[in-house]
Design a protein around this motif. Structure first.
Motif, mmCIF file in Angstrom:
data_model
loop_
_atom_site.group_PDB
_atom_site.id
_atom_site.type_symbol
_atom_site.label_atom_id
_atom_site.label_comp_id
_atom_site.label_asym_id
_atom_site.label_seq_id
_atom_site.Cartn_x
_atom_site.Cartn_y
_atom_site.Cartn_z
ATOM 1 N N TYR A 125 1.247 50.890 7.962
ATOM 2 C CA TYR A 125 -0.078 51.756 7.850
ATOM 3 C C TYR A 125 -1.222 52.057 9.458
ATOM 4 O O TYR A 125 -1.190 52.755 9.017
ATOM 5 N N ILE A 126 -0.240 51.853 9.997
ATOM 6 C CA ILE A 126 -1.642 51.663 11.458
ATOM 7 C C ILE A 126 -0.664 53.048 11.981
ATOM 8 O O ILE A 126 -1.534 54.269 12.360
ATOM 9 N N LEU A 127 0.634 53.225 12.136
ATOM 10 C CA LEU A 127 1.415 54.320 12.334
ATOM 11 C C LEU A 127 1.352 55.583 11.323
ATOM 12 O O LEU A 127 0.736 56.872 11.259
ATOM 13 N N TYR A 128 0.590 55.274 9.873
ATOM 14 C CA TYR A 128 0.551 55.936 9.034
ATOM 15 C C TYR A 128 -1.026 56.773 9.363
ATOM 16 O O TYR A 128 -1.372 58.017 9.214
ATOM 17 N N VAL A 129 -1.676 56.298 9.509
ATOM 18 C CA VAL A 129 -3.609 56.542 10.187
ATOM 19 C C VAL A 129 -3.437 56.977 11.342
ATOM 20 O O VAL A 129 -3.692 57.981 11.319
ATOM 21 N N LEU A 130 -2.817 57.041 12.301
ATOM 22 C CA LEU A 130 -2.213 57.400 13.716
ATOM 23 C C LEU A 130 -1.801 58.692 13.551
ATOM 24 O O LEU A 130 -2.366 60.052 13.928
ATOM 25 N N ILE A 131 -0.911 58.722 12.954
ATOM 26 C CA ILE A 131 0.511 59.883 12.969
ATOM 27 C C ILE A 131 -0.374 61.102 11.774
ATOM 28 O O ILE A 131 -0.751 62.427 11.971
ATOM 29 N N GLY A 132 -0.938 60.637 10.884
ATOM 30 C CA GLY A 132 -1.851 61.777 9.887
ATOM 31 C C GLY A 132 -3.618 61.597 10.595
ATOM 32 O O GLY A 132 -2.854 62.831 10.119
ATOM 33 N N THR A 133 -4.179 60.779 11.204
ATOM 34 C CA THR A 133 -4.778 61.542 11.771
ATOM 35 C C THR A 133 -3.911 62.717 13.332
ATOM 36 O O THR A 133 -5.452 63.799 12.651
ATOM 37 N N ALA A 134 -3.348 62.415 13.781
ATOM 38 C CA ALA A 134 -3.469 63.800 14.922
ATOM 39 C C ALA A 134 -3.092 64.853 14.184
ATOM 40 O O ALA A 134 -2.720 65.949 13.939
ATOM 41 N N VAL A 135 -1.928 64.635 12.869
ATOM 42 C CA VAL A 135 -1.014 65.752 11.972
ATOM 43 C C VAL A 135 -2.763 66.591 11.453
ATOM 44 O O VAL A 135 -2.822 67.806 11.429
ATOM 45 N N THR A 136 -3.229 66.041 10.574
ATOM 46 C CA THR A 136 -4.357 67.047 9.904
ATOM 47 C C THR A 136 -5.525 67.583 11.114
ATOM 48 O O THR A 136 -5.024 68.824 10.495
ATOM 49 N N ALA A 137 -5.452 66.652 11.726
ATOM 50 C CA ALA A 137 -6.133 67.561 13.170
ATOM 51 C C ALA A 137 -6.154 68.950 13.595
ATOM 52 O O ALA A 137 -6.849 69.631 13.378
ATOM 53 N N LEU A 138 -4.332 68.676 14.008
ATOM 54 C CA LEU A 138 -4.131 70.277 14.457
ATOM 55 C C LEU A 138 -3.868 70.612 13.476
ATOM 56 O O LEU A 138 -4.022 71.789 13.749
ATOM 57 N N ALA A 139 -3.122 71.003 12.396
ATOM 58 C CA ALA A 139 -3.122 71.344 11.042
ATOM 59 C C ALA A 139 -4.689 72.326 11.175
ATOM 60 O O ALA A 139 -4.939 73.590 10.535
ATOM 61 N N TYR A 140 -5.869 71.984 11.121
ATOM 62 C CA TYR A 140 -7.222 71.939 10.825
ATOM 63 C C TYR A 140 -7.783 73.242 11.665
ATOM 64 O O TYR A 140 -8.337 73.956 11.850
ATOM 65 N N ALA A 141 -7.052 72.258 13.447
ATOM 66 C CA ALA A 141 -7.129 73.661 14.577
ATOM 67 C C ALA A 141 -6.705 74.088 14.204
ATOM 68 O O ALA A 141 -7.636 75.616 14.215
ATOM 69 N N TYR A 142 -5.922 74.842 14.367
ATOM 70 C CA TYR A 142 -4.599 75.575 13.298
ATOM 71 C C TYR A 142 -5.362 76.591 12.371
ATOM 72 O O TYR A 142 -5.698 78.283 12.587
ATOM 73 N N LEU A 143 -5.758 76.305 11.207
ATOM 74 C CA LEU A 143 -6.186 76.964 10.166
ATOM 75 C C LEU A 143 -7.796 77.570 10.541
ATOM 76 O O LEU A 143 -7.774 78.642 10.359
ATOM 77 N N ILE A 144 -8.505 77.077 11.619
ATOM 78 C CA ILE A 144 -10.401 77.504 11.834
ATOM 79 C C ILE A 144 -9.526 79.031 12.544
ATOM 80 O O ILE A 144 -11.059 79.476 12.068
ATOM 81 N N ILE A 145 -8.840 78.280 13.718
ATOM 82 C CA ILE A 145 -8.344 79.361 14.467
ATOM 83 C C ILE A 145 -7.942 80.462 13.805
ATOM 84 O O ILE A 145 -8.480 82.090 13.758
ATOM 85 N N TYR A 146 -6.963 80.677 12.642
ATOM 86 C CA TYR A 146 -5.909 81.633 12.241
ATOM 87 C C TYR A 146 -7.565 82.525 11.091
ATOM 88 O O TYR A 146 -7.679 83.878 11.002
ATOM 89 N N HIS A 147 -8.792 81.647 10.580
ATOM 90 C CA HIS A 147 -9.855 82.381 9.889
ATOM 91 C C HIS A 147 -10.564 83.212 10.557
ATOM 92 O O HIS A 147 -10.563 84.063 9.848
ATOM 93 N N HIS A 148 -11.066 82.435 11.611
ATOM 94 C CA HIS A 148 -11.225 83.374 12.302
ATOM 95 C C HIS A 148 -10.749 84.544 13.031
ATOM 96 O O HIS A 148 -11.414 85.550 13.354
ATOM 97 N N ILE A 149 -9.142 84.327 13.495
ATOM 98 C CA ILE A 149 -8.460 85.806 13.473
ATOM 99 C C ILE A 149 -8.428 86.894 12.393
ATOM 100 O O ILE A 149 -9.045 88.108 13.042
ATOM 101 N N GLU A 150 -8.884 85.997 11.698
ATOM 102 C CA GLU A 150 -8.083 86.865 10.777
ATOM 103 C C GLU A 150 -9.346 87.586 10.107
ATOM 104 O O GLU A 150 -9.943 89.030 8.805
ATOM 105 N N ASP A 151 -10.782 86.622 10.030
ATOM 106 C CA ASP A 151 -12.093 87.569 9.089
ATOM 107 C C ASP A 151 -13.135 87.875 9.796
ATOM 108 O O ASP A 151 -14.520 88.220 9.964
#
Length: 213
Positions: A125-151
């Motif tokens: 459970y702890i491993l899921y929370v840590l890895i899930g948080t890291a993956v989600t944060a990186l994915a959101y950072a990428y999507l936000i940057i990509y959105h600003h570059i596109e728009d």
């Protein structure tokens, strides 16, 4: 020296004709203590889940959802919330089943297996929370940057052209900030669940010694 160690010391000093009752007393003490620890793990997971839901309800106001919609992240965020709730429910169910299993345990060997299973569930459970948080944060950072570059609508696009060194600095800042946050999160879980896991490990060791005596 705690009460269990005193009981074991007295048990070893008794006559050979009276080992069974004392063995059962020691086992019952370890069993009750382990059951209480697993119950607290289940209770803490419920409190953690309720706190997360309450935080999301308070933080996710209309302005929050509008900002996500402008970034084309509203639908993705709803999916992230849903998947996270489902996985969290799964682990809460596992904690509850571990508690029920330990309550119905009738032998030291089975209790040792249940303790190992509980420790593995908590660590997963702890491993899921840590890895899930890291993956989600990186994915959101990428999507936000990509959105600003596109728009981005700018007259001078050269201001938005980054060389390799700029991207390296930017990536380094994100990694350091995310690493610090994950580290704090890990310390939090180590404090909350780590104490209970250490107590379960101690119970396992005492059961192992009891079984060898």
């Amino acid at each position: 020296m705690d009460g269990l160690e005193l009981l074991k010391k007295n048990w070893k000093s008794q006559e050979a004709s009276l080992p069974k009752v004392s063995y059962d007393e020691i086992y019952q003490m370890i069993w009750k203590r382990s059951s209480s620890i697993v119950k607290w793990i289940f209770i803490i997971s419920i409190c953690e889940f309720l706190f997360g839901v309450l935080f999301n309800l308070v933080a996710a106001d209309e302005e929050y959802w509008n900002s996500l919609e402008q970034l084309d992240l509203k639908e993705i965020t709803m999916w992230v919330y849903g998947i996270n709730y489902l996985i969290t429910f799964y682990f809460m169910f596992r904690f509850y089943m571990n508690y029920r299993q330990i309550n119905s345990t009738s032998s030291a060997k089975q209790l040792m297996k249940d303790i190992i299973k509980t420790r593995r569930t908590v660590k997963s459970y702890i491993l899921y929370v840590l890895i899930g948080t890291a993956v989600t944060a990186l994915a959101y950072a990428y999507l936000i940057i990509y959105h600003h570059i596109e728009d981005a609508q700018v007259a001078d696009s050269s201001a938005y052209v980054f060389d390799a060194l700029d991207w390296l600095k930017f990536t380094g800042i994100i990694v350091v900030a995310l690493g610090a946050f994950i580290g704090i999160l890990w310390l939090f879980y180590r404090l909350i669940y780590g104490i209970l896991l250490k107590r379960l490990k101690r119970n396992y060791t005492q059961l192992e010694n009891l079984d060898c005596d």
